[in-house]
Motif scaffolding. Sequence first.
Motif, short mmCIF file in Angstrom:
data_model
loop_
_atom_site.label_atom_id
_atom_site.label_comp_id
_atom_site.label_asym_id
_atom_site.label_seq_id
_atom_site.Cartn_x
_atom_site.Cartn_y
_atom_site.Cartn_z
N PHE A 128 4.77 1.21 15.13
CA PHE A 128 5.82 0.81 16.05
C PHE A 128 6.84 -0.12 15.38
N ASP A 129 6.65 -0.42 14.11
CA ASP A 129 7.58 -1.25 13.37
C ASP A 129 7.89 -0.53 12.06
N ILE A 130 9.12 -0.04 11.93
CA ILE A 130 9.50 0.76 10.77
C ILE A 130 9.47 -0.04 9.48
N SER A 131 9.54 -1.38 9.60
CA SER A 131 9.51 -2.22 8.41
C SER A 131 8.14 -2.20 7.72
N GLN A 132 7.12 -1.68 8.41
CA GLN A 132 5.78 -1.59 7.83
C GLN A 132 5.61 -0.35 6.95
N VAL A 133 6.60 0.55 6.98
CA VAL A 133 6.45 1.85 6.33
C VAL A 133 6.95 1.79 4.88
N SER A 145 3.92 12.47 7.77
CA SER A 145 2.86 11.75 7.06
C SER A 145 3.40 10.37 6.69
N VAL A 146 2.59 9.34 6.91
CA VAL A 146 3.05 7.97 6.74
C VAL A 146 2.13 7.19 5.81
N LEU A 147 2.74 6.48 4.87
CA LEU A 147 2.01 5.55 4.01
C LEU A 147 2.59 4.16 4.27
N LYS A 148 1.75 3.27 4.80
CA LYS A 148 2.21 1.92 5.10
C LYS A 148 2.30 1.09 3.82
N ASN A 154 -4.74 -1.26 6.88
CA ASN A 154 -5.92 -1.78 7.57
C ASN A 154 -7.09 -1.94 6.59
N LEU A 155 -7.75 -3.08 6.68
CA LEU A 155 -8.97 -3.27 5.91
C LEU A 155 -10.10 -2.45 6.53
#
Length: 242
Positions: A128-133, A145-148, A154-155
Amino acid sequence: MNEGLVVFVRAIIAFFSLLIFAKILGKQQISQLTFFDYVLGITIGSIAATLTTDLSSRAWPHFIGLFTWAFLGYLMEHITLKWRYAAKYIEGEPTIVIMNGKIMEKALKKMKYTAADIMGLLRIKSVFDISQVDFAIIEPNGQLSVLKKPEYENLTPKDMSILKAPSGISTELIYDGILIHENLRQLNKTEKWIMEQLKMYEVKDISEVFLATLTPSGSLYIDKYNDHMMKITDIGDYKGPY
């Protein structure tokens, strides 16, 4: 009566023809279909429907068309498996739309995507926050497909050398204000127990609960009809009629 019999016989022929062709072409999940696969399936189905109901013409031309489309689909599938360059143009290839946290505007424009489209696909991926992508890639089937970024990953218990027991699948105890007694018995719980749990959530009656679930590990989820949400966040990108 004769026309009905002809339609019945043609329907049988079309049905088993589709069954055979589907087995030959192979199976994919709907979410994995490329645009080409989607159009191919619709066209073959349309020809089969015409074969069944179009009594103004003979059946064999439709059957030849059905066979030709299925054969070409199988041929293209074989070519894409053997020749990667052909697969690139027939099935498409992944396209990076976010790289190093930056949106690739030219890639979006080429694929006819908007920033709002990407934001929606990210939310489907629980982002929900594009800055994390860090990276986001549009796959040939249209999925994202998303890589944060590393700091937002997440641990996992493995990262911390922790052994974690499986939580299991949640079971519905209350659905739409109705208590499911059979599920309670399966989990060795009583109606008295669920009422005690509901009191902790300030619920006086089961009819106030929209959904309540319980996992084998003991995790209880309760959602009430009246959640006292004062204001719903608007995530739309423009003012509309709704």
